[in-house]
Design an enzyme around this catalytic site. Structure first.
Site, short mmCIF file in Angstrom:
data_model
loop_
_atom_site.label_atom_id
_atom_site.label_comp_id
_atom_site.label_asym_id
_atom_site.label_seq_id
_atom_site.Cartn_x
_atom_site.Cartn_y
_atom_site.Cartn_z
N CYS A 105 0.87 -1.18 0.00
CA CYS A 105 0.00 0.00 0.00
C CYS A 105 0.90 1.22 0.00
O CYS A 105 2.07 1.14 0.38
CB CYS A 105 -0.89 0.00 1.24
N CYS B 105 -0.05 4.21 1.63
CA CYS B 105 -0.43 5.21 2.65
C CYS B 105 0.66 5.48 3.69
O CYS B 105 0.78 6.60 4.18
CB CYS B 105 -1.75 4.85 3.32
N CYS C 289 -3.86 6.14 -0.01
CA CYS C 289 -3.34 4.84 -0.45
C CYS C 289 -2.95 4.83 -1.92
O CYS C 289 -2.70 3.76 -2.50
CB CYS C 289 -4.37 3.76 -0.17
N LYS D 100 -12.40 -4.83 2.16
CA LYS D 100 -11.87 -3.93 3.18
C LYS D 100 -12.81 -2.74 3.31
O LYS D 100 -13.02 -1.99 2.36
CB LYS D 100 -10.47 -3.47 2.79
N ARG E 54 -3.38 3.73 12.48
CA ARG E 54 -2.88 4.93 11.79
C ARG E 54 -1.90 5.69 12.66
O ARG E 54 -1.02 6.38 12.15
CB ARG E 54 -4.05 5.79 11.31
N GLU F 45 -16.45 -8.13 -4.66
CA GLU F 45 -15.02 -7.87 -4.50
C GLU F 45 -14.23 -9.18 -4.34
O GLU F 45 -13.16 -9.34 -4.91
CB GLU F 45 -14.76 -6.96 -3.29
N LYS G 22 -11.86 -7.56 6.22
CA LYS G 22 -11.31 -6.66 7.23
C LYS G 22 -12.24 -5.48 7.46
O LYS G 22 -12.66 -4.89 6.47
CB LYS G 22 -9.94 -6.18 6.74
N SER H 188 -6.67 -3.16 14.60
CA SER H 188 -6.11 -2.42 15.73
C SER H 188 -7.17 -1.93 16.73
O SER H 188 -6.97 -2.04 17.94
CB SER H 188 -5.30 -1.23 15.22
C1 PBG Z 1 -2.96 0.28 4.97
C2 PBG Z 1 -3.57 -0.53 6.05
C3 PBG Z 1 -4.42 -0.14 7.10
C4 PBG Z 1 -4.58 -1.25 7.92
C5 PBG Z 1 -3.90 -2.30 7.33
N1 PBG Z 1 -3.29 -1.84 6.16
C6 PBG Z 1 -4.95 1.19 7.45
C7 PBG Z 1 -5.98 1.84 6.62
O1 PBG Z 1 -6.47 1.31 5.62
O2 PBG Z 1 -6.31 2.97 6.96
C8 PBG Z 1 -5.35 -1.31 9.20
C9 PBG Z 1 -4.95 -2.38 10.15
C10 PBG Z 1 -5.44 -2.21 11.55
O3 PBG Z 1 -6.24 -1.32 11.88
O4 PBG Z 1 -5.04 -3.03 12.37
N2 PBG Z 1 -3.76 0.65 3.96
#
Ligand code: PBG
Length: 331
Positions: free
Chosen positions: A117, A119, A127, A192, A202, A230, A245, A271
């Site tokens: 990614c 980001c 991203c 996602k 983040r 998807e 996710k 998270s």
């Molecule tokens: C990157 C990414 C994210 C997460 C995993 N890969 C953050 C987002 O999409 O903002 C989140 C993982 C987590 O919250 O544990 N794009």
């Protein structure tokens, strides 16, 4: 006559015999944050028990995970510099690339997955590449492919695109094949959602968007049919494993995707789900360990074949010490 389901709940041994879902250490993939520097193991405040590691300490952490039976890690990189294109994400000496080779050197059998990614690497925190105040899908694809190939070159076993651009799985598959990385797999973040549960991540990865949000590329939490679309697209495009996710608020989606899919399905216990348990545990409001095991079991029961979880190490400890098991003695 009364039908008595309670007969099957009478003793620990009976309960164990009829238990339908068994969580295993082999289900876990442990997320790891890597940064530059030496001897670093910096606690992440919103995720108690989680750290940002430097390359030397990440090797020790990986050895510990492997010795507990955890077969896999997913790496997230914190670069030394950011720019609008996220160019440090495909640098041969980038942080993830260096971590992969250091881990492969010491724990060669550990399955290394890399988050693909932009980001964490872009100065605007989105991203992909920005055009007219939005993330430009097709301009982003080529950069993701570059990043994926550079992870493969460094030795990644699977690359895991988490950007939610359309068409990225096929672009990445073609790029890997063209460069002769035919055995590098793709674990796609297929489903996602644009979720508030990513808040602590983040902070951990320093990847919050500096303007706007991710709703023009991540999914609307209200949608389920779209999840199936998807998932199907990513399988058609060549994903080896697909992912849903977050996990906890999306168990129905995990089940539906599992029922549709002929490839393994992973769930990302994100998270915010981790932070909620830790916070309530610290307040003395819940038994954190029991809630952790209940949540992970529910994800497995919903149909997850694999679980990405910050609890990997703690849950592995519990499983390795026969939590709730009947001790069989020979007397
Ligand atoms: C990157 C990414 C994210 C997460 C995993 N890969 C953050 C987002 O999409 O903002 C989140 C993982 C987590 O919250 O544990 N794009």
């Amino acid at each position: 006559m009364i039908i008595r389901p309670r007969r099957l709940r009478r003793t620990p041994a009976i309960r164990q015999m009829v238990r339908e879902t068994a969580l295993s250490v082999k289900d876990f993939i442990s997320p790891i944050f890597v940064k530059h520097g030496k001897g670093q193991k910096n606690p992440i405040p919103s995720m108690p028990g989680q750290y940002q590691f430097s390359v030397d300490t990440v090797v020790k952490e990986t050895e510990a995970l492997w010795s507990m039976g955890i077969p896999s890690v997913i790496l997230f990189g914190l670069p030394d510099e950011k720019d609008p294109m996220g160019s440090r994400s495909w640098a041969p000496d980038g942080i993830v690339q260096r971590a992969i080779s250091a881990i492969k050197d010491r724990v060669p059998e550990m399955v290394i997955i890399t988050d693909v990614c932009l980001c964490e690497y872009t100065d605007h925190g989105h991203c992909g590449v920005i055009k007219d105040n939005d993330v430009d899908n097709d301009a982003t694809l080529e950069l993701l492919a570059r990043q994926a190939v550079s992870h493969a070159k460094a030795g990644a076993d699977f690359v895991a695109p988490s950007d939610m651009m359309d068409g990225r799985v096929s672009i990445i598959r073609n790029a890997l094949d063209d460069e002769d990385y035919k055995n590098t797999g793709i674990l796609s973040y297929s489903v996602k959602y644009a979720s508030a549960f990513y808040g602590p991540f983040r902070d951990a990865a320093d990847s919050a968007p500096s303007f706007g949000d991710r709703k023009s590329y991540q999914m609307d939490p209200a949608n389920a049919l779209e999840a199936l679309k998807e998932a199907e697209l990513d399988i058609e495009e060549g994903a080896d494993i697909i992912m849903v996710k977050p996990a906890l608020a999306y168990l129905d989606i995990i089940r539906q995707v599992r029922d549709l899919s002929l490839v393994p399905v992973a769930a990302y216990n994100v998270s915010g789900e981790y932070a909620m348990v830790k916070a309530a545990e610290m307040k003395g409001w819940i038994d954190g360990e029991k809630v952790m095991m209940e949540m992970l079991t529910a994800m497995k029961r919903a149909g997850a074949d694999l679980i990405l979880t910050y609890f990997a190490k703690e849950a592995a400890y519990v499983l390795n010490h026969s939590y709730d098991d009947v001790k069989v003695s020979s007397k």
